[in-house]
Design an enzyme around this catalytic site. Structure first.
Site, short mmCIF file in Angstrom:
data_model
loop_
_atom_site.label_atom_id
_atom_site.label_comp_id
_atom_site.label_asym_id
_atom_site.label_seq_id
_atom_site.Cartn_x
_atom_site.Cartn_y
_atom_site.Cartn_z
N GLU A 68 0.82 -1.20 0.00
CA GLU A 68 0.00 0.00 0.00
C GLU A 68 0.86 1.26 0.00
OE1 GLU A 68 -0.39 -2.51 2.09
OE2 GLU A 68 -2.32 -3.37 1.50
N PRO A 271 10.67 -16.01 0.23
CA PRO A 271 9.49 -16.11 1.11
C PRO A 271 8.91 -14.75 1.43
CG PRO A 271 11.51 -16.48 2.35
CD PRO A 271 11.91 -16.39 0.91
N ARG A 272 7.60 -14.72 1.56
CA ARG A 272 6.93 -13.46 1.92
C ARG A 272 7.40 -12.97 3.28
NH1 ARG A 272 4.31 -9.04 -0.10
NH2 ARG A 272 2.66 -8.32 1.30
N ASN A 338 0.44 -9.83 -5.41
CA ASN A 338 0.36 -8.96 -6.58
C ASN A 338 1.33 -9.43 -7.68
OD1 ASN A 338 0.09 -6.86 -8.35
ND2 ASN A 338 0.27 -5.26 -6.82
N PRO A 339 0.82 -9.71 -8.89
CA PRO A 339 1.70 -10.12 -9.99
C PRO A 339 2.26 -8.97 -10.81
CG PRO A 339 -0.56 -10.27 -10.72
CD PRO A 339 -0.61 -9.78 -9.28
N LEU A 340 1.95 -7.73 -10.44
CA LEU A 340 2.34 -6.60 -11.27
C LEU A 340 3.86 -6.41 -11.33
CD1 LEU A 340 -0.41 -4.01 -10.33
CD2 LEU A 340 -0.07 -5.07 -12.57
N GLU A 341 4.55 -6.56 -10.20
CA GLU A 341 5.99 -6.34 -10.20
C GLU A 341 6.72 -7.32 -11.13
OE1 GLU A 341 7.25 -6.27 -6.13
OE2 GLU A 341 6.73 -4.15 -5.88
#
Length: 438
Positions: A68, A271-272, A338-341
């Protein structure tokens, strides 16, 4: 549940505080962030400021976490350009670091106050924001009610409601409506999100698209990138990024399935939550795999099977090391990441079926050929194997993803247009103050 009951609930919430009603989002979000804040600045959580309020108009931005925060950076920069002050609150140390890296001393950063009346009141008494802008899906009832009581316009930008959140709020429709009536405007990410906010009583609602599309790709330290690329050499690579529990082992199993066909294969696992690294190293090692940890500076040798990306803020580096990325929280967990990156950085995107939180983005990528959904580990292994062995298909997928991102841009301009009636008076105020000071 009646409207009368809902308003009685909110009155009780105002006086009893969030601890009495843990079902409401803000308190739950705070509980989730415990242990992730800077202990030297804990007083900020109780609304105690660590900075003076500057003179002139001020906008309060709130962004819960890293994603965010990154999403609202261009929006904040646009507002700073008008000579308006910004105080940005976030919930974690990592998001505070991102704010410092991207915005530096141009904004004032504070940790978000607890959604309790004394903390919120203390915060608002000091900062006196002229406008409050909240990113994505943070619903803090006490904060919303206090801002409403002070007649501070509050706007939700990049608004998103997951399937789970929408279902939960629908069960408490009168409470949702009593909260959303305090919102001056909701700017939603997609038409689906917009309809959901309208169904919960938000007015007016406009649709902007996803602000994250209008951000720059994640950066990478060029020296570090060059050094790791030299260590990898010409080895084929693929990555599993933003992974959650169970997905790291799955990626390691895919590696074991494919290394007989791609003998020098290197698998990158990011890993996240990097604090799981020690346990992951132990687990992967027992599988007979040689693991190099980024955080400890381990060198990648010809015997290295797995590069474990256990650092924060280096996603741009890891994605530049490969052309294929599985995006996690989509196979063994719910909602997706999010797949945008990856798409921005010319990477072919793979994901599991549980991508509800980014449904619109994935649908666009899939329709254009930039992403593919896989059912299970074996299908993931097949997709990675195909892409590693077919350069033309891989590059077509990479190009399609990047082109889709370009087509999706424009959310920033649409959001600024929605904000214009609330920002314009502050611009006038800022210019009058500047003129009076000369």
């Amino acid at each position: 549940m009646s409207e009368r009951w809902a308003r009685a609930f909110l009155r009780a919430y105002r006086y009893a505080g969030a601890a009495a009603y843990p079902m409401v989002g803000g308190y739950v979000a705070w509980r989730a962030s415990k242990g992730k804040e800077d202990h030297n600045r804990r007083r900020e959580r109780y609304g105690v400021p660590s900075r003076e309020r500057p003179d002139g108009p001020l906008v309060w931005f709130h962004a819960a976490s890293v994603g965010e925060t990154i999403a609202v950076v261009p929006l904040i920069e646009s507002i700073l350009g008008y000579g308006i002050h910004v105080v940005l609150t976030t919930g974690t140390v990592t998001s505070a670091q991102v704010a410092e890296e991207r915005l530096g001393g141009r904004i004032i950063h504070q940790y978000v106050p607890l959604d309790l009346k004394p903390a919120v009141s203390r915060f608002l008494d000091h900062w006196h924001p002229d406008l409050a802008i909240i990113a994505e899906s943070e619903i803090w009832p006490m904060t919303i009610l206090e801002l409403g009581a002070r007649r501070v316009p509050q706007i939700l930008v990049n608004g998103r409601l997951s399937d789970r959140s929408f279902k939960s709020w629908k069960k408490r429709a009168y409470i949702a409506e009593a909260l959303f009536e305090n919102m001056a405007h909701v700017v939603a990410q997609s038409e689906v999100d917009g309809e959901r906010f309208r169904a919960l009583g938000a007015r007016p609602v406009t649709v902007s698209g996803n602000l994250k599309v209008d951000t720059a790709p994640p950066p990478a330290d060029e020296g570090a990138l060059y050094a790791i690329q030299r260590q990898i050499g010409r080895r084929p690579t693929w990555a599993a990024v933003s992974t959650h529990d169970g997905e790291e082992v799955m990626a390691a199993e895919v590696h074991a399935m494919l290394r007989s066909r791609h003998r020098s294969l290197l698998t990158i696992i990011v890993p996240r939550h990097p604090d799981r690294a020690e346990a992951l190293v132990a687990e992967l090692t027992t599988m007979g795999l040689n693991v190099a940890r980024r955080s400890t500076g381990d060198r990648i040798t010809p015997d290295t099977d797995i590069l474990l990306g256990d650092t924060i803020g280096e996603m741009g580096l890891y994605l530049r090391l490969t052309e294929i990325a599985f995006v996690g929280r989509s196979m063994t967990a719910q909602g997706g990441q999010n797949p945008l990156e990856p798409a921005m950085l010319d990477t072919a995107v793979l994901a599991g079926r549980n991508v509800q939180n980014f449904r619109d983005t994935y649908q666009r990528l899939i329709d254009k050929g930039g992403a593919k959904i896989v059912r299970d580990r074996d299908m993931l292994a097949g997709a990675v194997n195909f892409l590693l062995g077919n350069e033309i298909a891989r590059h077509d997928m990479m190009s399609a993803g990047a082109a889709t991102v370009e087509e999706m841009r424009g959310a920033l301009a649409r959001t600024l247009k929605a904000l214009e009636p609330y920002i314009h008076p502050l611009i006038v105020q800022s210019r009058l103050k500047g003129a009076g000071g000369r």
